[in-house]
Design an enzyme around this catalytic site. Structure first.
Site, PDB file in Angstrom:
ATOM      1  N   CYS A   2       0.830  -1.203   0.000  1.00 26.34           N
ATOM      2  CA  CYS A   2       0.000   0.000   0.000  1.00 26.34           C
ATOM      3  C   CYS A   2       0.864   1.253   0.000  1.00 26.34           C
ATOM      4  CB  CYS A   2      -0.859   0.031   1.247  1.00 26.34           C
ATOM      5  SG  CYS A   2      -1.732  -1.483   1.563  1.00 26.34           S
ATOM      6  N   ARG A  27       3.785   0.517  -7.148  1.00 21.99           N
ATOM      7  CA  ARG A  27       3.806  -0.468  -6.069  1.00 21.99           C
ATOM      8  C   ARG A  27       2.659  -1.464  -6.171  1.00 21.99           C
ATOM      9  NH1 ARG A  27       6.365   2.118  -1.350  1.00 21.99           N
ATOM     10  NH2 ARG A  27       4.875   1.188   0.045  1.00 21.99           N
ATOM     11  N   TRP A  74      -3.388  -2.208  -1.234  1.00 20.88           N
ATOM     12  CA  TRP A  74      -3.140  -3.518  -1.837  1.00 20.88           C
ATOM     13  C   TRP A  74      -3.630  -4.516  -0.816  1.00 20.88           C
ATOM     14  CZ3 TRP A  74      -0.090  -8.035  -1.770  1.00 20.88           C
ATOM     15  CH2 TRP A  74      -0.010  -8.682  -3.012  1.00 20.88           C
ATOM     16  N   ASN A  98      -0.490   1.262   6.469  1.00 21.00           N
ATOM     17  CA  ASN A  98       0.187   0.172   5.754  1.00 21.00           C
ATOM     18  C   ASN A  98       0.668  -0.812   6.797  1.00 21.00           C
ATOM     19  OD1 ASN A  98      -0.111   1.658   3.483  1.00 21.00           O
ATOM     20  ND2 ASN A  98       2.060   2.119   3.200  1.00 21.00           N
ATOM     21  N   GLY A  99       0.587  -2.101   6.493  1.00 17.53           N
ATOM     22  CA  GLY A  99       1.072  -3.097   7.447  1.00 17.53           C
ATOM     23  C   GLY A  99      -0.046  -4.023   7.865  1.00 17.53           C
ATOM     24  N   GLU A 482      15.463 -23.757  -8.484  1.00 23.37           N
ATOM     25  CA  GLU A 482      15.054 -22.354  -8.486  1.00 23.37           C
ATOM     26  C   GLU A 482      16.225 -21.451  -8.908  1.00 23.37           C
ATOM     27  OE1 GLU A 482      12.469 -20.746  -8.581  1.00 23.37           O
ATOM     28  OE2 GLU A 482      12.975 -18.746  -7.881  1.00 23.37           O
ATOM     29  N   LYS A 486      16.148 -18.951 -12.095  1.00 27.83           N
ATOM     30  CA  LYS A 486      16.384 -17.503 -11.963  1.00 27.83           C
ATOM     31  C   LYS A 486      17.474 -17.068 -12.925  1.00 27.83           C
ATOM     32  CE  LYS A 486      13.826 -16.542 -10.300  1.00 27.83           C
ATOM     33  NZ  LYS A 486      12.552 -16.735  -9.722  1.00 27.83           N
ATOM     34  N   GLU A 489      16.309 -17.198 -16.669  1.00 32.20           N
ATOM     35  CA  GLU A 489      15.275 -16.259 -17.126  1.00 32.20           C
ATOM     36  C   GLU A 489      15.755 -14.818 -17.195  1.00 32.20           C
ATOM     37  OE1 GLU A 489      11.657 -16.354 -14.818  1.00 32.20           O
ATOM     38  OE2 GLU A 489      12.739 -16.394 -12.939  1.00 32.20           O
ATOM     39  N   HIS A 505      24.249 -39.893 -13.305  1.00 35.93           N
ATOM     40  CA  HIS A 505      23.355 -40.614 -14.222  1.00 35.93           C
ATOM     41  C   HIS A 505      23.178 -39.852 -15.532  1.00 35.93           C
ATOM     42  CE1 HIS A 505      22.527 -43.462 -11.053  1.00 35.93           C
ATOM     43  NE2 HIS A 505      22.331 -42.424 -10.245  1.00 35.93           N
ATOM     44  N   LYS A 610       4.504 -11.465 -16.293  1.00 38.23           N
ATOM     45  CA  LYS A 610       4.375 -11.652 -14.844  1.00 38.23           C
ATOM     46  C   LYS A 610       3.217 -12.594 -14.502  1.00 38.23           C
ATOM     47  CE  LYS A 610       5.638 -10.886 -10.643  1.00 38.23           C
ATOM     48  NZ  LYS A 610       6.817 -11.650 -10.218  1.00 38.23           N
TER      49      LYS A 610
HETATM   50  C1  F6R Z   1       9.819 -17.258 -12.309  1.00 36.16           C
HETATM   51  C2  F6R Z   1       8.419 -16.976 -12.197  1.00 36.16           C
HETATM   52  C3  F6R Z   1       7.453 -17.919 -12.805  1.00 36.16           C
HETATM   53  C4  F6R Z   1       6.189 -18.026 -11.945  1.00 36.16           C
HETATM   54  C5  F6R Z   1       5.127 -18.884 -12.665  1.00 36.16           C
HETATM   55  C6  F6R Z   1       3.913 -19.085 -11.788  1.00 36.16           C
HETATM   56  O1  F6R Z   1      10.610 -16.298 -11.700  1.00 36.16           O
HETATM   57  O2  F6R Z   1       8.041 -15.975 -11.659  1.00 36.16           O
HETATM   58  O3  F6R Z   1       8.018 -19.170 -13.013  1.00 36.16           O
HETATM   59  O4  F6R Z   1       6.532 -18.592 -10.727  1.00 36.16           O
HETATM   60  O5  F6R Z   1       4.747 -18.269 -13.849  1.00 36.16           O
HETATM   61  O6  F6R Z   1       3.350 -17.875 -11.437  1.00 36.16           O
HETATM   62  P1  F6R Z   1       2.348 -17.745 -10.217  1.00 36.16           P
HETATM   63  O7  F6R Z   1       3.130 -18.035  -8.975  1.00 36.16           O
HETATM   64  O8  F6R Z   1       1.869 -16.325 -10.277  1.00 36.16           O
HETATM   65  O9  F6R Z   1       1.272 -18.740 -10.431  1.00 36.16           O
END
Ligand code: F6R
Length: 615
Positions: A2, A27, A74, A98-99, A482, A486, A489, A505, A610
């Site tokens: 927020c 934000r 938010w 906020n919080g 992970e 990261k 990507e 293997h 996203k």
């Molecule tokens: C990687 C990333 C994606 C999401 C995936 C699922 O950094 O952000 O792999 O994790 O698209 O997204 P959500 O969690 O929003 O369902």
């Protein structure tokens, strides 16, 4: 997260507040509002959705006054709606916050018993009621706010106005950021500098427990107990774009650094060390229901899927229920064995991922009980679920997920402890130890962030690699997956995550002097003696014997792993089930600094979105 903005001075302030809120739009928010104090009293205007909706309402009747507060919300408690939008008004008091208030349920119950009526589902509205009560007892606004805060546990950045005390803003901060801006014949408050940068570059950053009375003539600062304070004035030299990122070069970097706070917000008010149990608002799982579960089925995609693999370990270890984890895109089309004794958990930051939503619906149609672990209140997956466990990470703007991942892990841990307590597989004493360890994790995360320079050096050294392998065992295996995701990507370097024991293997064929290997090799904790550390030492030797270059993530004080590595990143130690929250941080920072060094678009990598709302 927020946003807050406040003004006290000589100008009509409604439009100025909206302009300030516009600077906080980055934000993320789902509703907005302003409260303006003028000759005709206190006017509150709020609207669900974008600022344009609020402006439309203001256009119909612009409130007049030169003192005011504004907010972009938010959602954390209560869906996005006009009623839940801030400011919240009760009597002659309006509040933006906020919080998260941890003890809001008990405070609300006490107020309702005393005859108060609430008009929203938020935790924030409690402040307006508590403060108004104190004013009615005869206190001035500053003392009334201080008295109200006395009863509240949680995190807050708070700004309050009162009809009875015009020309004054009272603000306070505890764990959520708040900054006071100094103008000429006017002063400001905001949750973040961009909101006020058009008016002043001279600011005072409030610290934990600070309390301020802001008038157009000046700012009076005191601590929790009312003692006068003086804090230095800082001149902000940032450009508006830098200010949005709070001085960080990218949102991803900012979000990596926000993780200790996001974790605290996710854990607070839920983990009770004293009682050795967990209270999950929004989850109505009771003992009878949990006892009859024969299986937990988790569905998720990408980073959320990696969090889910760790979640499986947590639930199986603490609650002794068999757990299956599926990629949501696969689950839907494999005729899964689900029945009414299955708990299906969908894990999604956005709550909008099409495959996860589709799988969740499929499991529901087959009779499963449904629970979502989700970061966005009111999102499609949250709406679909019978129970929702919200992560309180705040909006994640960088496309690559960071704080959403670590808060998902914290949420899984809370859930696993709760399930363990309900099934009787975890004693209160054992739960106390686990929850104590969980409470310490945000502090450990902050400690890892202090190693950023070491991580950055390693990142620059290996930034021209063509491929990179990430290896981990046990709880560190999902972290390896992970870390690789990261790196690929955001830097576009080809990277793979592997269970270290699986290397021989197949992937070992790739190892030579051109293949850097990042090995997640924390020591096993004494408390749960494990074999992972000894085994991974062997795996590192296998890599070295083939000329591979090792980047080691190892426990602070360890000498064996660093002796075998070309680059070393130390870590503090915690319980193995919680270690992934700590050990993933260096992989995030490593990927970030590699990508930044290569000059890629870190926050919006090519081809990625996203929210993936298509199959
Ligand atoms: C990687 C990333 C994606 C999401 C995936 C699922 O950094 O952000 O792999 O994790 O698209 O997204 P959500 O969690 O929003 O369902």
């Amino acid at each position: 997260m927020c946003g807050i903005v406040g003004y006290v001075g000589e100008e009509q302030c409604a439009a100025l507040l909206v302009e300030g809120l516009r600077k906080l739009e980055y934000r993320g928010y789902d509703s907005a509002g302003v409260a303006v104090l003028g000759d005709k009293g206190l006017a509150v205007v709020r609207a669900k959705g974008k600022l344009a909706n609020l402006e439309k309402r203001l256009g119909e009747s612009m409130p007049q006054g030169a003192t005011g507060i504004g907010h972009t919300r938010w959602a954390t408690h209560g869906k996005p709606s006009d009623e839940n939008a801030h400011p919240h008004k009760y009597g002659g008091v309006a509040v933006v916050h906020n919080g998260i208030i941890e003890n809001h349920l008990e405070l609300k119950e006490a107020l309702i018993s005393a005859g108060h009526k609430f008009s929203s589902e938020t935790d924030t509205e409690i402040f307006a009621h508590l403060i108004q009560e104190e004013i009615e007892k005869g206190l001035r606004l500053p003392e009334a706010v201080r008295a109200a805060l006395h009863n509240v546990r949680g995190t807050y950045a708070l700004a309050v106005v009162s009809e009875k005390f015009p020309d004054m803003l009272v603000v306070s901060k505890n764990a959520s950021p708040l900054v006071v801006g100094l103008g000429e014949d006017c002063n400001f408050v905001a949750s973040d500098v961009p909101a006020i940068l058009a008016h002043t570059r001279d600011v005072i950053y409030l610290e934990e427990g600070d309390f301020a009375v802001i008038t157009k003539q000046g700012v009076e600062l005191t601590d929790k107990s009312g003692h006068k304070l003086s804090r230095g004035v800082k001149r902000i030299e940032w450009t508006p774009t830098m200010a949005e990122k709070n001085g960080h070069k990218h949102f991803m970097h900012k979000e990596i650094h926000e993780q200790a706070r996001a974790l605290t917000d996710t854990i607070r008010g839920r983990a009770s060390v004293e009682e050795g149990d967990v209270y999950l608002d929004g989850c109505r799982l009771d003992g009878k229901l949990v006892q009859r579960l024969t299986k937990v089925q988790i569905v998720a995609c990408g980073t959320s899927w990696h969090a889910s693999i760790t979640g499986k370990l947590m639930i199986e270890t603490l609650a002794k229920i068999p757990v299956e984890v599926d990629l949501a895109s696969e689950f839907r089309y494999r005729d899964p064995l689900i029945d009414s004794n299955t708990l299906c958990i969908a894990v999604s930051q956005s709550g909008e991922t099409a495959d996860t939503l589709g799988s969740f619906r499929e499991a529901k149609a087959r009779g499963a009980r449904t629970l979502a672990i989700c970061n966005v209140v009111g999102s499609a997956i949250a709406r679909e679920a019978e129970d929702v466990l919200y992560t309180h990470a705040g909006p994640e703007i960088g496309v690559a997920s960071t704080k959403a991942f670590t808060t998902q892990l914290a949420a899984f841990f809370l859930l696993a402890v709760r399930l363990g307590r309900l099934r009787g597989t975890l004693s209160a004493a054992a739960a106390q130890r686990y929850l104590q360890a969980l409470n310490e994790v945000p502090m450990l995360v902050d400690r890892v962030l202090k190693y950023e320079d070491v991580i950055k050096q390693a990142a620059h050294k290996f930034s021209q690699a063509r491929d990179l392998l990430f290896l981990g065992r046990g709880p560190q295996y999902p972290v390896a997956l992970e870390g690789a995701l990261k790196l690929k990507e955001i830097s576009y370097i080809h990277a793979e995550g592997y269970a270290a024991g699986e290397m021989k293997h197949g992937p070992i064929a790739l190892i030579d002097e051109n293949m850097p290997v990042m090995v997640l090799a924390p020591r096993d904790s004494d408390e749960e003696a494990g074999v992972n550390y000894e085994k991974i030492l062997g795996n590192i030797q296998e890599v070295r014997a083939r000329g591979g270059r090792v980047i080691a993530i190892h426990s602070e004080g360890d000498t064996k792993v660093p002796a075998l590595a070309e680059a070393c990143i130390p870590l503090p130690q915690t319980n193995p089930l919680l270690m992934p929250i700590v050990s993933v941080i260096p992989t995030q920072l490593f990927s970030y600094h590699v990508a930044d060094h290569r000059g890629t678009d870190v926050d919006q990598p090519r081809n990625l979105a996203k929210s993936v709302t298509v199959e």
